[in-house]
Design an enzyme around this catalytic site. Structure first.
Site, mmCIF file in Angstrom:
data_model
loop_
_atom_site.group_PDB
_atom_site.id
_atom_site.type_symbol
_atom_site.label_atom_id
_atom_site.label_comp_id
_atom_site.label_asym_id
_atom_site.label_seq_id
_atom_site.Cartn_x
_atom_site.Cartn_y
_atom_site.Cartn_z
ATOM 1 N N TYR A 146 0.599 -1.371 0.481
ATOM 2 C CA TYR A 146 -0.158 0.091 -0.153
ATOM 3 C C TYR A 146 1.002 1.306 0.144
ATOM 4 C CZ TYR A 146 -3.215 3.198 2.418
ATOM 5 O OH TYR A 146 -3.732 4.508 3.008
ATOM 6 N N LYS A 150 1.469 4.967 -2.235
ATOM 7 C CA LYS A 150 1.332 6.034 -2.000
ATOM 8 C C LYS A 150 2.339 6.815 -1.743
ATOM 9 C CE LYS A 150 -3.257 5.886 -0.407
ATOM 10 N NZ LYS A 150 -4.416 6.956 -1.066
HETATM 11 P P1 NAD Z 1 -13.774 4.756 2.683
HETATM 12 O O1 NAD Z 1 -13.239 2.820 2.367
HETATM 13 O O2 NAD Z 1 -13.761 5.018 3.723
HETATM 14 O O3 NAD Z 1 -13.464 5.724 0.859
HETATM 15 C C1 NAD Z 1 -12.586 4.916 0.474
HETATM 16 C C2 NAD Z 1 -14.004 5.400 -0.686
HETATM 17 O O4 NAD Z 1 -13.379 5.129 -2.352
HETATM 18 C C3 NAD Z 1 -15.183 3.760 -0.773
HETATM 19 O O5 NAD Z 1 -16.366 5.102 -1.236
HETATM 20 C C4 NAD Z 1 -14.717 3.474 -2.345
HETATM 21 O O6 NAD Z 1 -15.570 2.691 -3.003
HETATM 22 C C5 NAD Z 1 -14.135 4.375 -3.050
HETATM 23 N N1 NAD Z 1 -13.544 3.647 -4.159
HETATM 24 C C6 NAD Z 1 -12.618 2.385 -4.018
HETATM 25 N N2 NAD Z 1 -11.373 2.091 -5.110
HETATM 26 C C7 NAD Z 1 -12.384 2.911 -5.292
HETATM 27 C C8 NAD Z 1 -12.431 2.443 -7.421
HETATM 28 N N3 NAD Z 1 -11.616 1.451 -8.182
HETATM 29 N N4 NAD Z 1 -12.442 3.536 -7.860
HETATM 30 C C9 NAD Z 1 -13.195 4.414 -7.484
HETATM 31 N N5 NAD Z 1 -14.039 4.560 -6.230
HETATM 32 C C10 NAD Z 1 -13.383 3.701 -5.187
HETATM 33 O O7 NAD Z 1 -11.401 5.276 2.992
HETATM 34 P P2 NAD Z 1 -11.531 7.023 3.510
HETATM 35 O O8 NAD Z 1 -10.866 5.998 4.666
HETATM 36 O O9 NAD Z 1 -12.339 7.366 3.821
HETATM 37 O O10 NAD Z 1 -9.961 6.571 2.592
HETATM 38 C C11 NAD Z 1 -10.090 7.716 1.537
HETATM 39 C C12 NAD Z 1 -8.927 7.809 0.879
HETATM 40 O O11 NAD Z 1 -7.684 8.437 2.289
HETATM 41 C C13 NAD Z 1 -7.670 6.741 0.514
HETATM 42 O O12 NAD Z 1 -7.147 6.909 -0.419
HETATM 43 C C14 NAD Z 1 -6.965 6.503 1.687
HETATM 44 O O13 NAD Z 1 -5.726 5.463 1.248
HETATM 45 C C15 NAD Z 1 -6.815 7.456 1.949
HETATM 46 N N6 NAD Z 1 -6.308 6.593 3.627
HETATM 47 C C16 NAD Z 1 -7.414 6.912 4.649
HETATM 48 C C17 NAD Z 1 -6.633 6.686 5.838
HETATM 49 C C18 NAD Z 1 -7.142 6.356 6.906
HETATM 50 O O14 NAD Z 1 -6.673 5.871 8.547
HETATM 51 N N7 NAD Z 1 -8.618 6.386 7.034
HETATM 52 C C19 NAD Z 1 -5.025 7.425 6.101
HETATM 53 C C20 NAD Z 1 -4.492 7.349 5.092
HETATM 54 C C21 NAD Z 1 -4.516 7.549 3.676
#
Ligand code: NAD
Length: 240
Positions: A146, A150
């Site tokens: 992952y 990133k």
């Molecule tokens: P989440 O799972 O709540 O939301 C992610 C959304 O992306 C979902 O609605 C999913 O359906 C959509 N998605 C996934 N694959 C997809 C695709 N191929 N095409 C279109 N949509 C797609 O996750 P989140 O925590 O809100 O994550 C949002 C971003 O933040 C991500 O890039 C994640 O890597 C990043 N992030 C999150 C955290 C955390 O702690 N939550 C930490 C670091 C980075």
């Protein structure tokens, strides 16, 4: 930060951080096209007064069509947020080619397509915000596949800022720490339980709204002299 008259796309807007960004953009006056692979997001988008297009960000043709739809609907495109992401933890010893390719497809190909197809329509300048992760800037047990993708998002941000700066398009990146969303709670419960409350300087994980606030700033004209940057929104974890 006022977004009145701005047209925005938020990928992965149907859940977690993306959903908070969409609602914040709407409250600031933007028109928003929500893109998500999950059909569940369509009803939410409607509830928030947004348009919706089911999109797999890993498919460049779908990303091109998404950006064209924003222009057709709103008459232009000012803001692109490449937020959609997936997560799964495994030690590098168990790295799996198919899983690694899924990360590459969604995070690298998806952000790359999001940048170039959005920028193609930003004829009067614009703002692109990409979502990376704290895992991109330091090592974490079991997050190698992952994290590598990133880290690639930070690199894409820098290159895009260089290439599109002359056209008045700013490209920035937000790198979250652990944020209370389904992704973190489902895929990283150990990391949340063992680390976040201990190692963050603020002693807690973050809320999606706290991420959305940083994205909002980067996307707005208030950040008019900020480009090519990555802002860690991690409760100080990367520093402490
Ligand atoms: P989440 O799972 O709540 O939301 C992610 C959304 O992306 C979902 O609605 C999913 O359906 C959509 N998605 C996934 N694959 C997809 C695709 N191929 N095409 C279109 N949509 C797609 O996750 P989140 O925590 O809100 O994550 C949002 C971003 O933040 C991500 O890039 C994640 O890597 C990043 N992030 C999150 C955290 C955390 O702690 N939550 C930490 C670091 C980075």
């Amino acid at each position: 930060f006022d977004l009145t008259g701005k047209a925005a796309i938020v990928t992965g807007g149907g859940s977690g951080i993306g959903a908070a960004i969409v609602q914040r953009f709407r409250a600031a006056g933007a028109q928003v096209l929500v893109a998500d692979i999950s059909p569940r997001a369509e009803a939410l988008a409607e509830q928030w007064g947004c348009a919706f297009r089911r999109t797999d960000v890993g498919n460049p043709a779908e990303m091109a069509a998404l950006c064209e739809e924003a222009v057709t609907r709103f008459g232009g495109l000012d803001i692109m947020v490449n937020n959609a992401g997936i997560a799964a933890a495994a030690p590098l010893a168990d790295a799996d080619e198919a899983r690694s390719q899924r990360f590459w497809r969604v995070h690298i190909l998806g952000v790359q397509a999001g940048i170039r197809h959005a920028a193609a329509h930003m004829t009067a300048g614009g703002a692109i915000v990409n979502i990376s992760s704290i895992t991109a800037v330091r090592g974490f047990l079991q997050w190698g596949e992952y994290a590598a993708t990133k880290a690639g998002i930070i690199s894409l941000t820098q290159t895009a800022a260089v290439e599109y700066g002359p056209r008045g398009i700013r490209v920035n990146c937000i790198a979250p720490g652990i944020i209370d969303t389904p992704l973190a709670m489902d895929e990283a419960p150990d990391m949340v339980a063992r680390n976040a409350n201990v190692f963050t300087l603020l002693g807690r994980i973050g809320r999606p709204e706290e991420l959305a606030a940083a994205v909002h700033f980067m996307a707005s004209d208030d950040a008019s002299y900020v480009t090519g940057q990555t802002l860690l929104v991690d409760g100080g974890w990367s520093t402490g």
